[in-house]
Design an enzyme around this catalytic site. Structure first.
Site, PDB file in Angstrom:
ATOM      1  N   THR A  86       3.573  -0.653   8.754  1.00 37.22           N
ATOM      2  CA  THR A  86       4.539  -0.974   9.801  1.00 37.22           C
ATOM      3  C   THR A  86       3.884  -1.035  11.173  1.00 37.22           C
ATOM      4  OG1 THR A  86       6.271   0.109   8.514  1.00 37.22           O
ATOM      5  CG2 THR A  86       6.731  -0.271  10.834  1.00 37.22           C
ATOM      6  N   LYS A  96      -8.983   5.963  -7.205  1.00 34.11           N
ATOM      7  CA  LYS A  96      -9.497   6.764  -8.318  1.00 34.11           C
ATOM      8  C   LYS A  96     -10.943   7.199  -8.073  1.00 34.11           C
ATOM      9  CE  LYS A  96      -6.457   4.575 -11.706  1.00 34.11           C
ATOM     10  NZ  LYS A  96      -6.350   3.690 -12.873  1.00 34.11           N
ATOM     11  N   GLY A 109       0.818  -1.204   0.000  1.00 37.42           N
ATOM     12  CA  GLY A 109       0.000   0.000   0.000  1.00 37.42           C
ATOM     13  C   GLY A 109       0.848   1.249   0.000  1.00 37.42           C
ATOM     14  N   PRO A 110       0.217   2.397  -0.207  1.00 37.16           N
ATOM     15  CA  PRO A 110       0.942   3.671  -0.242  1.00 37.16           C
ATOM     16  C   PRO A 110       1.591   3.986   1.105  1.00 37.16           C
ATOM     17  CG  PRO A 110      -1.314   3.901  -1.047  1.00 37.16           C
ATOM     18  CD  PRO A 110      -1.225   2.560  -0.400  1.00 37.16           C
ATOM     19  N   SER A 118      -3.656   3.389 -17.681  1.00 41.15           N
ATOM     20  CA  SER A 118      -5.057   3.631 -17.334  1.00 41.15           C
ATOM     21  C   SER A 118      -5.652   4.866 -18.002  1.00 41.15           C
ATOM     22  CB  SER A 118      -5.197   3.764 -15.815  1.00 41.15           C
ATOM     23  OG  SER A 118      -4.480   4.890 -15.350  1.00 41.15           O
TER      24      SER A 118
END
Length: 773
Positions: free
Chosen positions: A362, A721, A355-356, A678
């Site tokens: 963590t 999105k 993930g971002p 995309s």
């Protein structure tokens, strides 16, 4: 036995048995015993002495004493302090107790004596055999025991009367009162002889065994004494050479090796290294290397394990308290715990959280360790490019060290910790080896039970370790390594989720860190929403936490300087704490425009809307792309124009149009690199709109890749999105039909308010997006 019944004063003796012909003194203090002595002294000085079975009984009856006692004559009575009498008596003969007269002041015994003439006759040969055997055994006993003087032994051995000999030996032998009582009860000469013979033989045997033990102990003591002297001499020599500390270190290593919970092979290897260390003490450089190796082996948790939490409710509660959302991760951990509880063992999964940045990958690993009651170890792999960092250096190198995995196990202290492999997508390779390939053995549940570290050399069992890896981009993880891990995607947080996280976790954490109490600071819901939308632009909550920390610091300063007791942060005074807004949402255009289409993009900080602009101008058929586009987006644009040219007749576009006009595609914010599969349908729609001069609806956004034949291909990052489209005020979103399952898994919080339409080809895209007259 005599028929004559005699009445005599009696004393119940504790721990003493008097035999006939035995002259002995004893102390008495009980009132009844003193009265019996006084009574005897008033008459013929005779008294009956009987032994108690239990020495603790103070007022004995007939059941508390033995049946056979001794008639004795009192020779002397001496008064001692505190009412104690010391009585000297001489045993006369055996007597049987018939009963006690019921008197309160003393014991009066009713007894009968044994007639000597009534004894069973014994032949002279038997008596001679008894006499010789007794003398022989008694002589051996005296020789072994050394408790009877030689003079006394010779005096006793002079007796030629068996009965006298038996009595004298019994009197002078240092035996317990129970054994003397057995001799007393042996009325017949033959019985007394047998009892004494068995007793003497047993004592001789015991004395021989004891002497043997003493010889062994003495030999061992002599050996230990010799070793002690030699060790002391060696210690003195080592002190002179300055090697005393090293020797104590060796002893410490040996002690730790014995206490270590490990297999025989591991212990033997450690002992072998300790012997090597002992032999190279004089070589400082080599001894330092071996010392470090021994310390590493002793520090590894070979067979030491911690007890995992098996309480599902407690684990669920801890995960819920520490993190908002992240349901897939929590569910997977609870599944693992449930399987572990049922099977008592179970394979530890190797999970990769993708993930971002700032989405809590963590921190959730730390919460999982807390929920499962596991030791937490974090290994950061970002920028690691040397294979030896994972597998360790070979001990032939100077400065060799174990790898990070072995060091992590050493740090954990148990063989079943939770080990976090942070930033696994950022490992790299160079001439020193491929780090990702070195991780293959670590992250393979079939192989890691015997992980080989080059420094340790002994296989390390990693099968009990719960590995959790984190990554920002799956594309950067090599295929073989990715195949060994179970992927769990942690997507961007919605604004609602960010508000919950900020309110329940981040704000209390920052207030505590900055010394602010709940009564001193309040942040309104609208202000919190404004911070999220206007001051941060991220998928996670890291920047949001920093902004809340800034508010707490400003509050602390205000409380200290102005003395205010309570600070309230609202939308009106937010700029006072955080300054002006940094980000504005690109809202949907108010009116349909020609050549302008709103696309949707995924970035490392979440989703964003992408406005694509296309201009058509007279020229020579050139095709230009600007806005820091990557190779993938350039290829998508080429595929889009090829598709448009293939359908130009259907839209009334003349053949020479593409030779006489230039087409320029631009994506604003040109300083920001953009790439990804995309934006194909977005660029194709914008180009067709510009060529045909047909406007595109302002309330439509789209995402999807295009093929040369106009088919729409699926894309990733759909959740981010859709969140971006919702924030921009878009009403209709065009999504590839093959992404329908992704949308169905999303919460209503994300899809609510959006008209999501699924498209399979460009015909459906154009039909929805272009404004028809």
């Amino acid at each position: 036995m005599s028929d004559l019944i005699i009445m005599l004063p009696a004393i119940a003796l504790r721990g003493t048995t008097i035999l006939p012909d035995m002259i002995v003194h004893f102390d008495i203090s009980r009132v009844r015993s003193v009265k019996a002595v006084e009574e005897a002294m008033l008459h013929d000085q005779k008294i009956f002495l009987i032994t108690q079975k239990d020495t603790e009984v103070d007022d004995p009856g007939q059941a508390d004493v033995y049946k056979i006692g001794t008639v004795a004559v009192i020779k002397q009575v001496v008064k001692l302090p505190k009412g104690v009498l010391r009585v000297l008596v001489e045993g006369l003969e055996r007597a049987e107790l018939l009963g006690f007269e019921p008197r309160e002041d003393m014991l009066e015994a009713e007894i009968v004596t044994f007639e000597k003439d009534g004894a069973e006759p014994v032949s002279e040969n038997v008596i001679e055999a008894m006499l010789r055997n007794l003398k022989e055994v008694f002589a051996v006993y005296c020789q072994e025991s050394q408790k009877i003087s030689r003079e006394l032994m010779l005096q006793i051995l002079e007796f030629d009367d068996v009965e006298k000999l038996v009595d004298q030996i019994a009197i002078n032998m240092p035996v317990s009162y129970e054994q003397r009582q057995k001799l007393l009860e042996a009325v017949e000469l033959k019985d007394r002889y047998e009892t004494l013979s068995v007793l003497l033989s047993n004592e001789v045997e015991i004395l021989k065994i004891r002497a043997e033990f003493q010889n062994q102990v003495k030999a061992r003591i002599d050996k230990n004494q010799k070793e002690y002297i030699l060790r002391e001499q060696l210690k003195l020599i080592r002190e002179e050479l300055g090697e005393d500390n090293v020797q104590s270190e060796i002893e410490s290593f040996k002690e730790k090796a014995e206490k270590l919970r490990a297999s025989k092979e591991v212990k033997e290897k450690i002992r072998e290294e300790i012997r090597r260390f002992q032999n190279v003490i004089s070589n400082p450089s080599e001894s330092a290397v071996i010392r470090g190796y021994i310390e590493t082996l002793l520090g590894l948790p070979w067979d030491k394990m911690s007890r995992d939490n098996r309480d599902l409710k407690k684990a669920r509660k801890i995960l819920a308290e520490d993190h908002y959302g992240l349901e897939k991760v929590k569910e997977r951990i609870l599944e693992y715990l449930a399987v572990r509880t049922l099977t008592k063992k179970g394979d530890s999964p190797i999970i990769c959280l993708v993930g971002p940045p700032g989405t809590g990958k963590t921190s959730i690993a730390r919460s999982v360790a807390k929920a499962l009651n596991k030791t937490y170890v974090r290994i950061c792999l970002g920028g690691v490019r040397d294979e030896a960092e994972i597998r360790g250096h070979r001990r032939t190198y100077v400065g060799a060290m174990p790898g990070r995995i072995a060091q992590g196990m050493h740090q954990a202290g148990v063989k079943n910790p939770l080990m976090l492999l942070d930033e696994i997508d950022k490992v790299s390779s160079d001439y020193k080896g491929d780090t990702a390939s070195a991780l293959l053995e670590v992250l393979d549940s079939e192989q890691n039970s015997k992980f080989s570290d080059h420094y340790v050399e002994i296989p390390i069992d990693l099968s009990e370790v719960l590995f959790i890896a984190t990554a920002n981009d799956v594309q950067k993880i090599p295929g073989p390594l990715l195949d060994r891990m179970e992927l769990i995607e942690i997507t961007s947080y919605t604004e609602n989720e960010k508000e919950h996280i900020a309110r329940e976790h981040l704000l209390p954490k920052q207030m505590k860190a900055n010394g602010i109490s709940e009564q001193q600071l309040t942040v309104s819901d609208k202000a919190l929403s404004e911070i999220i939308s206007g001051y941060t632009k991220e998928a996670g909550v890291r920047s949001l936490e920093r902004k809340l920390g800034q508010i707490c610091r400003k509050t602390a300063l205000k409380i200290q300087e102005s003395g205010e007791k309570k600070v309230s942060v609202t939308v009106r005074n937010l700029e006072e704490y955080l300054g002006r807004k940094r980000y504005n949402v690109n809202k949907a255009n108010p009116e349909p425009e020609v050549g302008i289409v709103r696309g949707l993009a995924w970035t490392s900080v979440g989703g964003d809307t992408l406005q694509i602009e296309v201009n058509v101008m007279p020229g020579r058929g050139e095709f230009r792309l600007t806005g820091q586009l990557g190779d993938v987006m350039k290829e998508s644009a080429q595929a889009g124009i090829s598709y448009i040219r293939s359908i130009s007749k259907a839209y009334g576009i003349k053949e020479e149009f593409f030779k006489k006009h230039d087409i320029h595609i631009h994506i604003p914010e040109g300083a920001v690199p953009k790439d990804g599969p995309s934006a194909g349908i977005t660029m194709a729609t914008a180009m067709l709109s510009a060529i045909t001069q047909v406007p595109v609806r302002a309330d439509v956004a789209m995402t999807g890749e295009i093929t040369l034949r106009g088919r729409v291909l699926p894309i990733g990052g759909l959740k981010e999105k859709l969140l971006a489209a919702k924030k921009a005020g878009i009403r209709i979103v065009l999504v590839p039909d093959r992404n329908k399952s992704d949308v169905q898994e999303m919460d209503a919080e994300i899809t609510g308010g959006l008209d999501i339409r699924y498209v399979e080809g460009m015909e459906q895209v154009l039909e929805t997006a272009l404004v028809r007259e």
